[in-house]
Design a protein around this motif. Structure first.
Motif, short mmCIF file in Angstrom:
data_model
loop_
_atom_site.label_atom_id
_atom_site.label_comp_id
_atom_site.label_asym_id
_atom_site.label_seq_id
_atom_site.Cartn_x
_atom_site.Cartn_y
_atom_site.Cartn_z
N HIS A 79 0.82 -1.21 0.00
CA HIS A 79 0.00 0.00 0.00
C HIS A 79 0.86 1.26 0.00
O HIS A 79 0.52 2.25 -0.67
N ALA A 80 1.96 1.25 0.73
CA ALA A 80 2.85 2.41 0.74
C ALA A 80 3.38 2.68 -0.67
O ALA A 80 3.42 3.82 -1.14
N ALA A 81 3.79 1.62 -1.35
CA ALA A 81 4.28 1.76 -2.72
C ALA A 81 3.18 2.28 -3.64
O ALA A 81 3.42 3.14 -4.50
N ARG A 103 -3.77 14.07 -4.16
CA ARG A 103 -2.39 13.57 -4.17
C ARG A 103 -2.04 13.06 -2.77
O ARG A 103 -1.98 13.82 -1.81
N PRO A 104 -1.81 11.75 -2.64
CA PRO A 104 -1.52 11.19 -1.32
C PRO A 104 -0.16 11.65 -0.78
O PRO A 104 0.80 11.82 -1.54
N ARG A 105 -0.13 11.84 0.52
CA ARG A 105 1.11 12.17 1.24
C ARG A 105 1.31 11.10 2.32
O ARG A 105 0.43 10.91 3.16
N LEU A 106 2.42 10.38 2.28
CA LEU A 106 2.66 9.32 3.26
C LEU A 106 3.02 9.98 4.60
O LEU A 106 4.15 10.39 4.83
N GLU A 107 2.02 10.06 5.47
CA GLU A 107 2.17 10.82 6.70
C GLU A 107 2.70 9.99 7.85
O GLU A 107 3.62 10.40 8.55
N ALA A 160 11.11 0.45 16.88
CA ALA A 160 12.22 0.19 15.96
C ALA A 160 11.70 -0.20 14.58
O ALA A 160 12.20 0.27 13.55
N ALA A 161 10.67 -1.05 14.55
CA ALA A 161 10.11 -1.47 13.27
C ALA A 161 9.44 -0.29 12.57
O ALA A 161 9.55 -0.12 11.34
N ALA A 162 8.75 0.54 13.34
CA ALA A 162 8.09 1.71 12.76
C ALA A 162 9.11 2.65 12.13
O ALA A 162 8.87 3.19 11.04
N TYR A 193 9.97 3.34 3.41
CA TYR A 193 8.83 3.62 2.56
C TYR A 193 8.61 5.11 2.29
O TYR A 193 7.80 5.45 1.42
N GLY A 194 9.29 5.97 3.05
CA GLY A 194 9.16 7.40 2.79
C GLY A 194 8.07 8.11 3.57
O GLY A 194 7.59 9.17 3.14
N PHE A 195 7.67 7.57 4.72
CA PHE A 195 6.69 8.26 5.56
C PHE A 195 7.35 9.40 6.32
O PHE A 195 8.56 9.38 6.58
N ALA A 196 6.54 10.38 6.68
CA ALA A 196 7.06 11.49 7.48
C ALA A 196 7.37 11.05 8.90
O ALA A 196 8.35 11.48 9.50
#
Length: 367
Positions: A18-20, A34-38, A46-48, A55-58
């Motif tokens: 989904h992130a991709a 336009r989606p923004r990966l927030e 650690a996993a987060a 994935y490029g999330f803020a």
């Protein structure tokens, strides 16, 4: 183009998909939003952080409540285990936020009904993640049926067959424990959704659900390996379905055969860019199934490629889902399959398990 902040709960296999998808969907489909990966949520900090960076999330978090409540997260994608779906969705709907949820919608029809009610009360976009029905070939099959190209439909056969547990000596794992990870909980929702898309609601069924290998490495298997379903649709048409994770040789057997008075349609997910069509409007000497290769003339193909026969893949199905969800949010008009379809699938699964236990035909509406 207005932006919309996306929060994804779960950073594993489907969270990554989904992130991709949301990273590229606006470019491919020229969506109105336009989606923004927030923000991404995982089971540990650690996993987060790892998912955030990859994935490029803020931002990242290990608390889904923080994600849902964050004002910059304007739409929530649930890609976590099904026992978490209900609480996350109810919290998001309570804040008036659109929700996309991976299948199956919930652990039980009762929980699914709560989610459907909450979605209706919130009046926001909601969608369930059935990606396979979105291939250009299957979308085209739905068109052919709607146009009556094969006449009156007389029967349906569907399947979802894989072989990841076909080896009886394969060790026990998380997949061999708990109803959610069994064949009916994990695989069956996809062909049930396919049957709904192509044939409409299932009214009654008779099922045999079985565990083929009772133990693995001396450890008891507590869920099912395969199931055989006899179906009666609300239209009166009869059909069948076979679901298996022990179907030796099958890797992606999302397949169906539909027969009508003037033709037939065949599809196999292992050749997802082709649809087989037979019609009786040809001279007898020229009749036979013809292979139709998907291309720009078929639904949702052109944004990916201008060349017929070049094909789309699994990740492209997830991108189409993202486009549909953004369209539903922006337009304010539901795009199928919504949470109501998720509930309908939950009902069929529950009915099949009850039928197998009782050894009798059951009505889906009773579940």
């Amino acid at each position: 183009m207005p932006e919309i902040g996306i929060g994804i709960v779960g950073g594993g296999y489907m969270g990554k998909a989904h992130a991709a998808a949301y990273s590229v969907v606006a470019t491919l489909f020229d969506t109105a939003l336009r989606p923004r990966l927030e923000m991404v949520c995982a089971t540990s900090a650690a996993a987060a952080e790892r998912y955030r960076d990859a994935y490029g999330f803020a931002r990242g978090t290990d608390d889904w409540r923080m994600l849902v409540n964050d004002p910059k997260v304007e739409a929530v994608i649930i890609a976590s285990p099904q026992d978490t779906h209900r609480d996350i969705a109810l919290a998001a709907f309570g804040l008036g936020k659109p929700v996309f949820c991976e299948k199956p919608l919930a652990e039980t029809p009762e929980a699914a009904r709560e989610m459907v009610t909450a979605a209706a009360r919130a009046g926001v976009a909601n969608m369930i993640g059935f990606n396979y029905v979105r291939t250009p070939a299957t979308q085209f099959a739905r068109q052919l049926l709607a146009e009556g190209r094969i006449g009156t439909v007389t029967s349906f056969r569907g399947e979802m067959t894989e072989d990841f547990l076909a080896d009886p000596d394969a060790p026990a794992s998380w997949r061999t424990s708990g109803d959610a990870n069994g064949c009916m909980g994990d695989l069956a929702p996809h062909p049930i959704n396919c049957a709904h898309a192509l044939m409409g609601p299932i009214a009654r069924l008779h099922a045999v659900v079985e565990t083929v290998h009772a133990t693995r490495g001396g450890v008891a298997v507590t869920n099912d390996d395969q199931a055989h379903l006899q179906l009666e649709f609300a239209s009166g048409v009869c059909g069948s379905m076979f679901i298996s994770r022990v179907a030796t040789g099958r890797k992606m057997g999302y397949a169906y055969d539909i027969y009508g008075t003037h033709g037939a349609i065949r599809f196999d997910g292992e050749d997802q860019n082709a649809l087989w069509l037979y019609t009786t409007d040809m001279p007898e000497a020229e009749r036979g199934f013809r292979k139709i290769l998907t291309g720009p003339a078929h639904p949702d193909y052109l944004p990916f490629c201008q060349g017929p026969g070049h094909g789309t893949g699994y990740q492209d199905q997830i991108i189409i889902e993202a486009k549909d969800f953004l369209t539903a949010i922006h337009s304010g008009t539901p795009v199928w399959p919504t949470f109501e379809e998720g509930l309908a699938v939950n009902q069929v699964v529950a009915a099949a398990l009850a039928s197998s236990s009782a050894g009798a035909w059951v009505s889906v509406a009773d579940f």
